[in-house]
Design a protein around this motif. Structure first.
Motif, PDB file in Angstrom:
ATOM      1  N   GLN A 145       0.828  -1.203   0.000  1.00 41.61           N
ATOM      2  CA  GLN A 145       0.000   0.000   0.000  1.00 41.61           C
ATOM      3  C   GLN A 145       0.864   1.255   0.000  1.00 41.61           C
ATOM      4  N   PRO A 146       0.386   2.332  -0.626  1.00 43.56           N
ATOM      5  CA  PRO A 146       1.153   3.584  -0.651  1.00 43.56           C
ATOM      6  C   PRO A 146       1.276   4.188   0.735  1.00 43.56           C
ATOM      7  N   ALA A 147       2.349   4.925   0.944  1.00 43.58           N
ATOM      8  CA  ALA A 147       2.580   5.546   2.247  1.00 43.58           C
ATOM      9  C   ALA A 147       1.525   6.601   2.553  1.00 43.58           C
ATOM     10  N   GLN A 148       1.095   7.335   1.532  1.00 43.29           N
ATOM     11  CA  GLN A 148       0.089   8.378   1.724  1.00 43.29           C
ATOM     12  C   GLN A 148      -1.300   7.757   1.622  1.00 43.29           C
ATOM     13  N   ALA A 295       9.514  -6.969  -2.465  1.00 41.96           N
ATOM     14  CA  ALA A 295      10.585  -7.183  -3.441  1.00 41.96           C
ATOM     15  C   ALA A 295      10.024  -7.432  -4.835  1.00 41.96           C
ATOM     16  N   ARG A 296       8.871  -8.110  -4.917  1.00 38.11           N
ATOM     17  CA  ARG A 296       8.339  -8.485  -6.225  1.00 38.11           C
ATOM     18  C   ARG A 296       7.421  -7.436  -6.826  1.00 38.11           C
ATOM     19  N   THR A 297       6.719  -6.704  -5.987  1.00 35.60           N
ATOM     20  CA  THR A 297       5.723  -5.773  -6.517  1.00 35.60           C
ATOM     21  C   THR A 297       6.068  -4.317  -6.292  1.00 35.60           C
ATOM     22  N   GLY A 298       7.104  -4.047  -5.505  1.00 40.14           N
ATOM     23  CA  GLY A 298       7.457  -2.659  -5.265  1.00 40.14           C
ATOM     24  C   GLY A 298       6.450  -1.968  -4.363  1.00 40.14           C
ATOM     25  N   ARG A 299       6.493  -0.646  -4.371  1.00 34.14           N
ATOM     26  CA  ARG A 299       5.607   0.140  -3.512  1.00 34.14           C
ATOM     27  C   ARG A 299       5.070   1.332  -4.286  1.00 34.14           C
ATOM     28  N   ARG A 300       3.831   1.666  -4.001  1.00 34.10           N
ATOM     29  CA  ARG A 300       3.200   2.777  -4.708  1.00 34.10           C
ATOM     30  C   ARG A 300       3.282   4.064  -3.893  1.00 34.10           C
ATOM     31  N   ASP A 301       3.409   5.161  -4.609  1.00 39.18           N
ATOM     32  CA  ASP A 301       3.374   6.490  -4.012  1.00 39.18           C
ATOM     33  C   ASP A 301       4.349   6.607  -2.846  1.00 39.18           C
ATOM     34  N   VAL A 302       5.623   6.361  -3.130  1.00 39.30           N
ATOM     35  CA  VAL A 302       6.653   6.489  -2.105  1.00 39.30           C
ATOM     36  C   VAL A 302       7.517   7.708  -2.404  1.00 39.30           C
ATOM     37  N   VAL A 303       8.271   8.121  -1.405  1.00 40.50           N
ATOM     38  CA  VAL A 303       9.163   9.272  -1.538  1.00 40.50           C
ATOM     39  C   VAL A 303      10.593   8.790  -1.349  1.00 40.50           C
ATOM     40  N   LEU A 304      11.435   9.074  -2.339  1.00 41.14           N
ATOM     41  CA  LEU A 304      12.844   8.689  -2.314  1.00 41.14           C
ATOM     42  C   LEU A 304      13.690   9.939  -2.087  1.00 41.14           C
ATOM     43  N   ARG A 305      14.607   9.845  -1.139  1.00 43.06           N
ATOM     44  CA  ARG A 305      15.492  10.976  -0.837  1.00 43.06           C
ATOM     45  C   ARG A 305      16.940  10.511  -0.949  1.00 43.06           C
ATOM     46  N   GLY A 306      17.739  11.197  -1.732  1.00 41.54           N
ATOM     47  CA  GLY A 306      19.124  10.788  -1.889  1.00 41.54           C
ATOM     48  C   GLY A 306      19.897  11.730  -2.795  1.00 41.54           C
ATOM     49  N   THR A 307      20.968  11.229  -3.361  1.00 42.69           N
ATOM     50  CA  THR A 307      21.822  12.032  -4.245  1.00 42.69           C
ATOM     51  C   THR A 307      21.882  11.390  -5.629  1.00 42.69           C
TER      52      THR A 307
END
Length: 389
Positions: A145-148, A295-307
């Protein structure tokens, strides 16, 4: 038998007959006889062949002996349930609700629990309710499920109440109030008149189905000594989020627990819903199942923070490929990963500038994982966060 107090006697006088009958039916009592002025309700005495318990419920408060009859009833229920009359009276006056009882088995005296066990139990219970509500509002099954979460999910979770603990190890009693019947229909709640199921009931039913399927998937995993496909149960509401919530309830020690469901008799549930117990290897299987779903389906509506660590596009303009090294901005996931994505011209230019300056970027989208490769799809913009020395 614990006698009722004067204050409780006064409260009993204002208790509606419908609330009394709702309480009795919700705890297994059945109507044995109706005299017109009152009803005789019975409860079998377990496996004992002796006579059942009996209580008399007056049907109208206008009768002079109404308070006394209700007081007698409360004292009988107090004896049957091994609780004080005031506790029974308080719960009887609550609105119609579906109940979920989380029975923990912590070390120590019955009725107590270490604080370190209760904190994850309450947090896990909240996440469990959130996962069930999110599965109910979703238009299609969501393995992750999405985080939001939608506002309706947040409103539902905010409406869940936690009651006083119960006798028997340590029992957290939560209940979901159901909408009150239309005005003037209170006395017809027990006349087998069908009521449509409100959203709150749909969530409770989805919760039970999902937890039941989660245990079944875990049982098959243990029996086969091989992880089964948890994704086959997502239609029932199972998700990585729900599995993780169940594991969280068990705490760091992975203590056993069980979930019991009691349904408001205002809207009867026809099929039996036996308790769901989880312990030891089953909890380990749930944890593995959650990781496999992610691992197989990923995640919806996530936020990635990095470089930004890699840039590539064929021309000096237009969209291009970007790789960001960072972590997902959500509780409990601090793993660093490389995530590829395709960005439009403007976002690509921002990513390139951030790469030159050594700034962080924040990207929202759907994280999809295929083997060792992670991609961000349906990217919803890129924000640059300057790094301050």
């Amino acid at each position: 038998m614990i006698p009722i107090t004067d204050a409780e006697f006064e409260q009993a006088a204002g208790l509606p007959p419908g609330a009394v009958r709702r309480y009795l039916r919700g705890r297994g009592w059945t109507l044995a006889r109706d005299s017109g002025r009152g009803q005789l309700w019975e409860l079998p005495v377990g496996d004992d062949a002796g006579p059942p318990y009996e209580v008399l419920v007056p049907l109208e408060r206008k009768f002079r002996d109404y308070p006394g009859r209700i007081a007698d009833l409360l004292e009988t229920l107090s004896m049957v349930e091994a609780r004080r009359p005031g506790e029974v009276l308080r719960e009887m006056a609550l609105p119609s609700a579906d109940w979920q009882y989380l029975r923990l088995v912590p070390p120590g005296p019955s009725g107590t629990a270490p604080l370190v066990d209760l904190v994850p139990a309450f947090a896990g219970l909240r996440e469990l309710m959130t996962a069930a509500a999110a599965a109910t509002v979703a238009s299609e099954p969501q393995p992750v499920q999405p985080a939001q979460k939608p506002q309706r999910v947040k409103d539902f979770v905010a409406g869940v109440r936690v009651d006083q603990t119960r006798v028997g190890s340590y029992v957290i009693a939560a209940h979901t109030p159901l909408p009150a019947p239309a005005s003037g229909q209170e006395e017809f709640l027990f006349d087998d008149v069908a009521r449509s199921e409100p959203f709150e009931r749909l969530v409770s039913r989805r919760l039970y189905a999902a937890v039941f399927c989660a245990r079944r998937a875990a049982e098959l995993t243990v029996e086969n000594d091989s992880l089964v496909d948890f994704g086959q149960y997502t239609g029932a509401g199972l998700s990585a989020n729900l599995c993780e919530a169940l594991v969280k309830i068990s705490g760091e020690a992975r203590s056993p627990f069980s979930l019991h469901f009691a349904w408001s008799p205002d809207i009867p549930v026809e099929l039996p819903t036996p308790p769901v117990s989880l312990a030891g290897p089953l909890l380990e299987a749930l944890e593995a199942g959650a990781e496999d779903l992610k691992a197989r389906t990923g995640r919806r509506d996530v936020v990635l923070r990095g470089t930004v660590v890699r840039l590539r596009r064929e021309l000096f303009y237009g969209p291009g490929e970007v790789t960001v090294f960072g972590h997902l901005v959500e509780e409990g996931d601090d793993r660093l990963r490389r995530v590829r994505m395709t960005l439009g011209p403007q976002d690509y230019d921002r990513a390139a500038a951030a790469h030159r300056a050594g700034d962080e970027v924040i990207v929202r989208g759907d994280l999809m994982v295929r083997g060792a490769t992670a991609r961000m799809e349906r990217v919803d913009g890129l924000t640059v966060r300057p790094v301050v020395d």
